[in-house]
Design an enzyme around this catalytic site. Structure first.
Site, mmCIF file in Angstrom:
data_model
loop_
_atom_site.group_PDB
_atom_site.id
_atom_site.type_symbol
_atom_site.label_atom_id
_atom_site.label_comp_id
_atom_site.label_asym_id
_atom_site.label_seq_id
_atom_site.Cartn_x
_atom_site.Cartn_y
_atom_site.Cartn_z
ATOM 1 C CD GLN A 537 -3.082 0.827 0.398
ATOM 2 O OE1 GLN A 537 -3.391 -0.301 0.027
ATOM 3 N NE2 GLN A 537 -3.710 1.909 -0.023
ATOM 4 N N GLY A 538 0.893 1.961 -1.083
ATOM 5 C CA GLY A 538 1.690 3.174 -1.123
ATOM 6 C C GLY A 538 0.963 4.275 -0.389
ATOM 7 N N GLY A 541 -2.174 4.960 -2.624
ATOM 8 C CA GLY A 541 -3.039 3.899 -3.128
ATOM 9 C C GLY A 541 -2.242 2.610 -3.229
ATOM 10 C CB VAL A 543 2.164 -0.599 -5.158
ATOM 11 C CG1 VAL A 543 3.172 -0.704 -6.286
ATOM 12 C CG2 VAL A 543 2.199 0.785 -4.537
ATOM 13 C CE LYS A 557 4.204 4.590 -6.192
ATOM 14 N NZ LYS A 557 4.110 4.031 -4.840
ATOM 15 C CG ASP A 654 5.789 9.690 2.510
ATOM 16 O OD1 ASP A 654 6.225 9.610 3.683
ATOM 17 O OD2 ASP A 654 4.918 8.930 2.069
#
Ligand code: NAG
Ligand code: NAG
Ligand code: NAG
Ligand code: NAG
Ligand code: NAG
Length: 847
Positions: A537-538, A541, A543, A557, A654
């Site tokens: 989970q990126g 959303g 991946v 992604k 991030d």
């Protein structure tokens, strides 16, 4: 007669409960003159001290006056909605500063002129009068002989017999709800009086007229509440059936101590209401103008309405999100699956993530032979039940037998006909729709299956999409049957001899080509975005791993639909990012834009992400110091490129171990760079209200004030360096006894000259001590509290290349002062965490 009125008014004002029967006796008996005078004096005192709570026949409510209920809880009077010059009569909370209207008398007939008033006629009709109009609010003729209209402490405005001690109202505002349900009000159907208690939204924030959405009880089958859209002439949400405590389709945080919900289902009425046992708790449910039901609570100390829950809350709350026999689970991706014994109706659509067509039986039922059986689906919101039947007396076993004997019965479940009584059952005779998983909250459903399907292990291979609608739209333009369209796409792809995919687009300046992928091709490559292909989970959303027709492996992604960007802007942004090419950045292969779908396609990295190697003890022994040092260097170079050397400055925002991917040779590659561009818009903007990022990696100024700069990336890099050395996560890295987070721990070891103790135990001891010490010092320099003290990434690269002797001495690291509880300690209170910080800071100052 005229003389009696003031006297009655006086009595009402004086008596704590004006409905008390004593009022009749005292008003009818004659009094000594002095008592009357005293009462008059007192009444003048009381009238000036406190508003009245009643309208009597001779004393209408003037335009500038308000009624206040005896205990001071509610007020009734004329009001203007925000930005609306019209006057309405409404009821609102007396003690809540932002005027919160819970009831409006004249939604469709506002009065414009001043000098309006609300009066009560001798036959008990309330009339709203303005200079040139007169509108009766209550039309039913009453049998009252001595009527009075009173605002009660419950917020109910009633018309009743003044001398009637029984409190029975001839008319009450609770019977005509507007958009708000408060304690004691009912929602549902009064069969006896032919009343429908429904909530209808305001047309807009400034117009109380009935708006687009209403909530009403459907009494057919097993009663449920439905939210309707007027324009769409459609149901858009249903509450699920009553499960004895609450409606099965409501989220599980809706009840709290002191709130008692009541569901009544009998010959006279079907209704829902709630009561609050503690008067100081104020809560209300509202159908708002955007079609959302909100339950909120007034927080006195903060002077705000806090939303306890709202529905619809996710795509699974739609009426039939996964079609017949499909089960919706919002936390799964894809969110639809078929019930046991069912398979997708259209495998092609299903592969393309459109689950709305639902599922069909794997094996036909065999009713005549009586070989069918039932499988239990636990903790679900029961299927829509408007054409099911309820038997209030049959037990579950009887129900099973009865359902089995009727060939059109598809399922049964326990029915709770009325509050508390767990009895009876409900049976369905049609396709089952609208089921969703509700852990801890839903009910058990028994679904009829052919014998052959009863034993078979559940195969949840069938999947659907987050946004079936977008796909339906994009697919409906394909004139051919779907399978053909799929073949066509395949063939076209195969004809391309290039390495990746159909290169159809190029940028304006033409020096780079950005392949645009077809959604269907991506769906095929990822096997329909199956869970098996999900890499993780990126931040934006899920991946997925995929394999293109030519064998190339890709990572897809998917981007949650939070970006406000149109597809052209998005494409431009992606093209800019595609131009960022560096050996320490993951290569973007292309993107996919279709309808609302946005996806980025990257090269696939064999060794996945750095966090697995650092924090999973099974892997961490595999990365020795040399590799770790190379990873640190690589990340630093990638960041210098992003910050300074690329054509456009990119702040990652991030940076974390999960976003550092590793290729076959364990070369680090920064991923998710440019996501800040895609989501954040203008990169020169330094202050953002929506803080994206990961706690533990966020610099103090970013986490707290939303200020980001290249120096916030430097901070995250510093955290990363210390994590790479120690093999511990910053958040959650508490050394058992001393309760220090990783930064504090590293800082205190450094001060004590024991930095080598930070080194990950699972690493073999073949490290170079001076390299480790240098990296610790660089890490600490990067996480210094003040951004201006932190080095630029270019300086970090040269420090890494130096022998480390000439490095500056770091100052105290920036602790994220608003301490974030770790995952395992998520229940720890605010107080605990501030204590934790105090400990940290005191210890350090003490040195
Ligand atoms: C009432 O009077 C106002 C102004 O005096 C006028 O604008 C309005 O149209 C009148 N309404 C009706 C219903 O006659
Ligand atoms: C009622 O609620 C208030 C505020 O939550 C609380 O302070 C009070 O103790 C409660 N009273 C009772 C009797 O539970
Ligand atoms: C309706 O409620 C939802 C959910 O709380 C909220 O997001 C939305 O802004 C509300 N709409 C209005 C007009 O207040
Ligand atoms: C069960 O029904 C099928 C047809 O649905 C029939 O062919 C078969 O003979 C039946 N079996 C028995 C044991 O009656
Ligand atoms: C099965 O149930 C439905 C719905 O109650 C009913 O209309 C039908 O007559 C029943 N069929 C049989 C064979 O009992």
């Amino acid at each position: 007669m005229p003389a009696r009125q003031p006297c009655n008014a006086t009595m009402n004002t004086l008596l704590p409960y004006s409905s008390s029967s004593s009022s009749s006796s005292s008003s009818s008996s004659s009094k000594p003159l002095c008592t009357i005078l005293l009462l008059l004096l007192l009444s003048i005192f009381f009238i000036t001290a406190r508003a009245r709570d009643t309208i009597t026949v001779g004393s209408p409510l003037a335009e500038n006056e308000t009624l206040v209920s005896v205990g001071g809880y509610f007020a009734l009077g004329f009001f203007n909605p925000p930005n609306n010059p019209d006057r309405y009569i409404g009821i609102w909370y007396n003690n809540i500063p932002p005027q919160t209207v819970v009831w409006v008398a004249n939604r469709l007939k506002p009065v414009t002129a001043y000098h309006s008033f609300l009066s009560l006629s001798p036959d008990g009709i309330l009339t709203l009068s303005s200079p040139n109009s007169s509108t009766p609010l209550t039309t039913t003729a009453t049998t009252l002989t001595n009527p009075v209209a009173q605002l009660l402490d419950t917020g109910n405005f009633v018309v009743r017999e003044e001398t009637d001690g029984s409190d029975a109202a001839e008319w009450q505002s609770f019977d005509y709800p507007t958009d708000t349900l408060i304690a004691g009000m009912k929602l549902g159907v009064d069969r006896r009086r032919g009343l429908n208690w429904t909530l209808t939204s305001w047309r807009s924030g400034s117009d109380p007229a009935p708006g687009e959405y209403y909530l009403a009880m459907d009494t057919a089958g097993d009663p449920e509440m439905f939210l309707y859209s007027v324009a769409g002439r459609a149901r858009i949400w249903r509450s699920g059936q009553w499960d004895g405590v609450d409606f099965s389709g409501l989220p599980d945080n809706v009840t709290f101590r002191d709130l008692v919900s009541t569901f009544t289902n009998n010959a006279d009425e079907v209704s829902y209401s709630f009561n609050i046992l503690n008067r100081s708790i104020i809560t209300r449910g509202v159908v708002n103008q955007t079609g959302v039901i909100q339950q909120s609570m007034w927080i006195q100390s903060m002077q705000v309405w806090k939303i306890l829950f709202h529905v619809p809350q996710d795509p699974c709350d739609e009426m039939s999100p996964c079609g017949p026999y499909g089960l919706c689970e919002p936390n799964d991706s894809p969110m639809c699956s078929c019930l046991q014994g069912f398979k997708p109706r259209s495998p092609q659509n299903w592969a393309l993530l459109d689950g709305s067509g639902g599922c069909v039986r794997t094996t036909r039922l065999d009713c005549a032979n009586r070989t069918d059986g039932f499988v239990m689906v636990s903790q679900v919101k029961l299927p829509e039940g408007t054409n099911c039947t309820v038997d209030a007396t049959a037990g579950l076993d009887q129900c099973a037998a009865r359902c089995l004997s009727n060939c059109s019965c598809t399922a049964y479940a326990a029915s709770i006909a009325s509050s508390g009584a767990r009895s009876g059952c409900v049976m369905w005779y049609s396709d089952l729709t609208g089921m969703r998983v509700f852990p801890g909250e839903g009910q058990d459903l028994y679904v009829r299956l052919a014998a052959a399907d009863l034993a078979s292990a559940t195969s949840h291979s069938s999947k659907s999409d987050h946004a079936p609608i977008a796909l339906i739209v994009s697919l409906s333009v394909v004139a051919f049957p779907l399978a053909c369209a799929g073949c066509y796409i395949w063939r076209r792809k195969l004809r391309k001899s290039g390495t990746s995919a159909s290169k159809e687009e190029s940028t304006q300046d033409g020096d780079i080509e950005l392949p645009l992928f077809d959604l269907s091709a991506i769906a095929v490559a990822t096997e329909g975005f199956s869970n098996a292909n999900k890499l993780g989970q990126g931040g934006f959303g899920p991946v997925y791993k995929g394999k293109l027709g030519d064998g190339q492996e890709i990572a897809v992604k998917t981007l949650a639909k939070t970006s406000a960007q149109g597809s052209d802007e998005f494409k431009n942004e992606v093209m800019l990012i595609a131009k960022l090419q560096h050996r320490n950045l993951v290569r973007l292969l292309g993107c996919c834009i279709q309808g609302e779908e946005r996806m980025l396609i990257y090269e696939y990295m064999e060794n996945k992400s750095l966090d697995r190697f650092l924090f999973d003890k099974a892997y961490s022994a595999l990365v020795n110091w040399q590799t770790r040092y190379r990873i640190i260097e690589g990340i630093a170079r990638g960041l210098v490129y992003l910050h300074q050397d690329s054509r456009f400055r990119v702040i990652h925002r991030d940076l974390k171990a999960g976003n550092i991917l590793l290729d076959k040779e364990m070369n680090p590659k920064i991923s998710d760079f440019g996501m800040a561009r895609i989501f954040g818009g203008d990169e020169t903007e330094v202050n953002t209200r929506k803080v994206v990022g990961t706690y533990g990696y966020m610099s103090p100024e970013y986490a707290m004030d939303g200020i980001f700069s290249v120096k916030s990336d430097v901070f995250s890099f510093g955290v990363l360096v210390l994590e790479i050395i120690s093999g511990r996560r910053n958040r959650g890295a508490y050394v058992d006894s001393s309760h220090l987070n990783l930064l504090a721990h590293a800082w205190s070891l450094w001060n004590e000259g024991k930095s080598l103790e930070l080194v990950d135990e699972s690493m073999d001891y073949s490290f170079l001590a001076n390299e480790v010490l240098k990296c610790v010092q660089i890490g600490l320099l990067c996480v210094q509290e003040h951004p201006k003290d932190r080095p630029l990434m270019s300086a970090v690269v040269s420090m890494l290349g130096s022998d480390g002797a000439s490095l500056r001495t770091p100052k105290q690291p920036g602790f994220v002062r608003r301490m974030i509880p770790t995952e395992t300690e998520s229940s720890s209170s605010k107080q605990d965490s501030s204590m934790l910080n105090d400990v940290t800071i005191t210890m350090i100052e003490g040195r």
